[in-house]
Scaffold this active site. Structure first.
Site, PDB file in Angstrom:
ATOM      1  NE  ARG A 233      23.800  42.711  46.484  1.00 25.28           N
ATOM      2  CZ  ARG A 233      24.410  42.106  45.451  1.00 25.28           C
ATOM      3  NH1 ARG A 233      23.716  41.744  44.393  1.00 25.28           N
ATOM      4  NH2 ARG A 233      25.704  41.859  45.494  1.00 25.28           N
ATOM      5  CG  ASP A 257      18.749  37.473  39.067  1.00 23.47           C
ATOM      6  OD1 ASP A 257      18.381  36.290  38.880  1.00 23.47           O
ATOM      7  OD2 ASP A 257      19.927  37.787  39.310  1.00 23.47           O
ATOM      8  CD  GLU A 262      19.062  37.424  47.018  1.00 23.64           C
ATOM      9  OE1 GLU A 262      18.384  38.045  46.200  1.00 23.64           O
ATOM     10  OE2 GLU A 262      20.262  37.124  46.843  1.00 23.64           O
ATOM     11  CG  HIS A 294      21.505  36.759  43.303  1.00 20.08           C
ATOM     12  ND1 HIS A 294      21.409  37.531  44.421  1.00 20.08           N
ATOM     13  CD2 HIS A 294      22.484  37.317  42.560  1.00 20.08           C
ATOM     14  CE1 HIS A 294      22.290  38.504  44.377  1.00 20.08           C
ATOM     15  NE2 HIS A 294      22.967  38.400  43.240  1.00 20.08           N
TER      16      HIS A 294
HETATM   17  P1  NAD Z   1      28.820  50.153  39.552  1.00 24.98           P
HETATM   18  O1  NAD Z   1      29.458  50.559  40.828  1.00 24.98           O
HETATM   19  O2  NAD Z   1      29.665  50.103  38.317  1.00 24.98           O
HETATM   20  O3  NAD Z   1      27.567  51.117  39.235  1.00 24.98           O
HETATM   21  C1  NAD Z   1      26.638  51.507  40.198  1.00 24.98           C
HETATM   22  C2  NAD Z   1      26.084  52.853  39.766  1.00 24.98           C
HETATM   23  O4  NAD Z   1      25.065  53.204  40.704  1.00 24.98           O
HETATM   24  C3  NAD Z   1      27.134  53.964  39.805  1.00 24.98           C
HETATM   25  O5  NAD Z   1      27.112  54.678  38.581  1.00 24.98           O
HETATM   26  C4  NAD Z   1      26.713  54.827  40.969  1.00 24.98           C
HETATM   27  O6  NAD Z   1      27.009  56.214  40.793  1.00 24.98           O
HETATM   28  C5  NAD Z   1      25.213  54.593  40.962  1.00 24.98           C
HETATM   29  N1  NAD Z   1      24.570  54.978  42.201  1.00 24.98           N
HETATM   30  C6  NAD Z   1      25.081  55.034  43.451  1.00 24.98           C
HETATM   31  N2  NAD Z   1      24.165  55.509  44.306  1.00 24.98           N
HETATM   32  C7  NAD Z   1      23.057  55.769  43.578  1.00 24.98           C
HETATM   33  C8  NAD Z   1      21.786  56.291  43.907  1.00 24.98           C
HETATM   34  N3  NAD Z   1      21.468  56.644  45.153  1.00 24.98           N
HETATM   35  N4  NAD Z   1      20.886  56.408  42.915  1.00 24.98           N
HETATM   36  C9  NAD Z   1      21.202  56.077  41.635  1.00 24.98           C
HETATM   37  N5  NAD Z   1      22.389  55.592  41.270  1.00 24.98           N
HETATM   38  C10 NAD Z   1      23.307  55.428  42.238  1.00 24.98           C
HETATM   39  O7  NAD Z   1      28.138  48.754  39.845  1.00 24.98           O
HETATM   40  P2  NAD Z   1      27.732  47.623  38.786  1.00 24.98           P
HETATM   41  O8  NAD Z   1      28.888  46.713  38.575  1.00 24.98           O
HETATM   42  O9  NAD Z   1      27.072  48.258  37.619  1.00 24.98           O
HETATM   43  O10 NAD Z   1      26.656  46.806  39.634  1.00 24.98           O
HETATM   44  C11 NAD Z   1      25.407  47.372  40.004  1.00 24.98           C
HETATM   45  C12 NAD Z   1      24.742  46.490  41.026  1.00 24.98           C
HETATM   46  O11 NAD Z   1      24.385  45.253  40.413  1.00 24.98           O
HETATM   47  C13 NAD Z   1      25.643  46.054  42.212  1.00 24.98           C
HETATM   48  O12 NAD Z   1      25.610  47.012  43.249  1.00 24.98           O
HETATM   49  C14 NAD Z   1      25.064  44.747  42.631  1.00 24.98           C
HETATM   50  O13 NAD Z   1      24.179  44.975  43.704  1.00 24.98           O
HETATM   51  C15 NAD Z   1      24.271  44.267  41.416  1.00 24.98           C
HETATM   52  N6  NAD Z   1      24.755  42.980  40.872  1.00 24.98           N
HETATM   53  C16 NAD Z   1      23.865  41.962  40.744  1.00 24.98           C
HETATM   54  C17 NAD Z   1      24.288  40.739  40.218  1.00 24.98           C
HETATM   55  C18 NAD Z   1      23.324  39.585  40.011  1.00 24.98           C
HETATM   56  O14 NAD Z   1      23.766  38.462  39.741  1.00 24.98           O
HETATM   57  N7  NAD Z   1      22.021  39.798  40.079  1.00 24.98           N
HETATM   58  C19 NAD Z   1      25.628  40.567  39.860  1.00 24.98           C
HETATM   59  C20 NAD Z   1      26.501  41.634  40.012  1.00 24.98           C
HETATM   60  C21 NAD Z   1      26.068  42.851  40.521  1.00 24.98           C
END
Ligand code: NAD
Length: 330
Positions: A233, A257, A262, A294
């Protein structure tokens, strides 16, 4: 059920219509959901939104007044939803928790590879018959230390891919991933991860605790010349501070990305417009910055999964089934 789909692009319509197995009455609106556009939702039973739609308190109040009790997000992140307000108004919020974590992890790797080997520059050069190699020097990914911030679904896949390159993987997360520990991934405090990594990739969600996680102080901790990748994000990174770090050469390269501002830029063609955002304009001026809009999630597999899960989420709500993909205020 009548569903108003906001921020619709041609591909959303294509995949939603292809996977509309429950025959919902879908209306597609190109506009982004905001306080100004929420009136389009009048007369519908539910709305479907994406990452840059504003599901804030004012919008939720309006939805409530239209007797709408369901918001389905066709994405994983829910930082754009006021969950506390939704709970107060008894509006259910459902999401697609995982559509293709591989897509996002692979895109992070694509950014690393392109930035490092300057593929974006080489592509343009060769098209102009400039076959010179001057200033295209990269580095071997093999043997480098890669810091993964957030080792959930996407971060874990990313870590495994980079391990396959022969990198040393260090990680930071509030919860350790058992599978990664077994694979020899070392968890470190964030400060130590930043100071030891050659490449840092962000995969944690945007929360109050992670807002501007990368800022002037944390940028200073990084190895001079390190590469930073953000596919998570935009607001995880303070872009103005990143620009300063790029100018001082503290930050070696940046692949993003996602971008904090954005909402007003991404997912549209602004090529004939004057862009008022000076931060993105400055970022675009660096040869060592690569920006995609994105698109990390954007694969056939992910779009199929998003459409199918969204339809199942709506059906669960309609049938009174357990809402397995509900996002709750906590
Ligand atoms: P997920 O929930 O499986 O994993 C997130 C991880 O972050 C978890 O292990 C959690 O414990 C950890 N976390 C929480 N707070 C934290 C902190 N303060 N410091 C460090 N780690 C912390 O989520 P995911 O499916 O792996 O997705 C991750 C992120 O990717 C989403 O939150 C979303 O913002 C982003 N995303 C981006 C796109 C894109 O197209 N660019 C698409 C999907 C998701």
């Amino acid at each position: 059920m009548k569903i108003a789909v906001f921020s619709t692009k041609a591909y959303d319509k294509e995949y939603f219509e292809k996977h509309n197995q429950y025959q919902f009455d879908l209306s597609f609106y190109k506009v982004r959901l905001t306080e100004e556009t929420v009136d389009f939702a009048k007369g519908y039973d539910a709305i479907c939104t994406f990452v840059n739609d504003q599901v804030n308190a004012e919008v939720l109040e309006k939805l409530h007044s239209y007797d709408i009790k369901l918001v389905v997000l066709r994405c994983a992140g829910f930082n754009n939803v006021d969950l506390e307000k939704a709970k107060e108004l008894d509006i259910k919020v459902l999401r697609v928790p995982a559509y293709s974590p591989h897509a996002v992890a692979e895109h992070a790797v694509a950014l690393i590879m392109a930035l490092n080997r300057k593929i974006h520059k080489a592509y343009n050069r060769v098209r102009e018959l400039n076959f010179s190699l001057e200033r295209l020097t990269g580095f071997d990914i093999y043997g480098k230390t890669v810091g993964v911030v957030g080792t959930g679904k996407i971060g874990a896949i990313f870590a495994k891919i980079m391990k396959g390159f022969g990198c040393k993987i260090v990680a930071f997360d509030v919860h350790k991933n058992e599978e990664l520990l077994k694979e020899g991934v070392e968890y470190l405090p964030l400060e130590e991860l930043l100071s030891t990594s050659d490449i840092i990739s962000l995969h944690c969600p945007l929360l109050p605790s992670t807002h501007h996680l990368i800022n002037k102080n944390t940028l200073k901790l990084m190895k001079k010349g390190a590469m930073l990748i953000n596919t998570s994000r935009g607001a995880l990174v303070n872009a103005k501070h990143a620009i300063k770090a790029l100018k001082s050469r503290q930050l070696g390269s940046l692949g993003i990305d996602v971008y904090e501002m954005e909402e007003k830029l991404f997912f549209r063609d602004l090529s004939e417009k004057i862009v008022n955002d000076d931060v993105i304009a400055r970022l675009l001026s660096f040869p060592n910055v690569l920006i995609t809009s994105h698109q990390a999630f954007f694969t056939d597999e992910a779009l199929t999964e998003i459409a199918k899960t969204t339809m199942n989420n709506i059906e669960d709500f309609r049938s009174g089934n357990e809402l397995i993909n509900e996002v709750k205020f906590s």
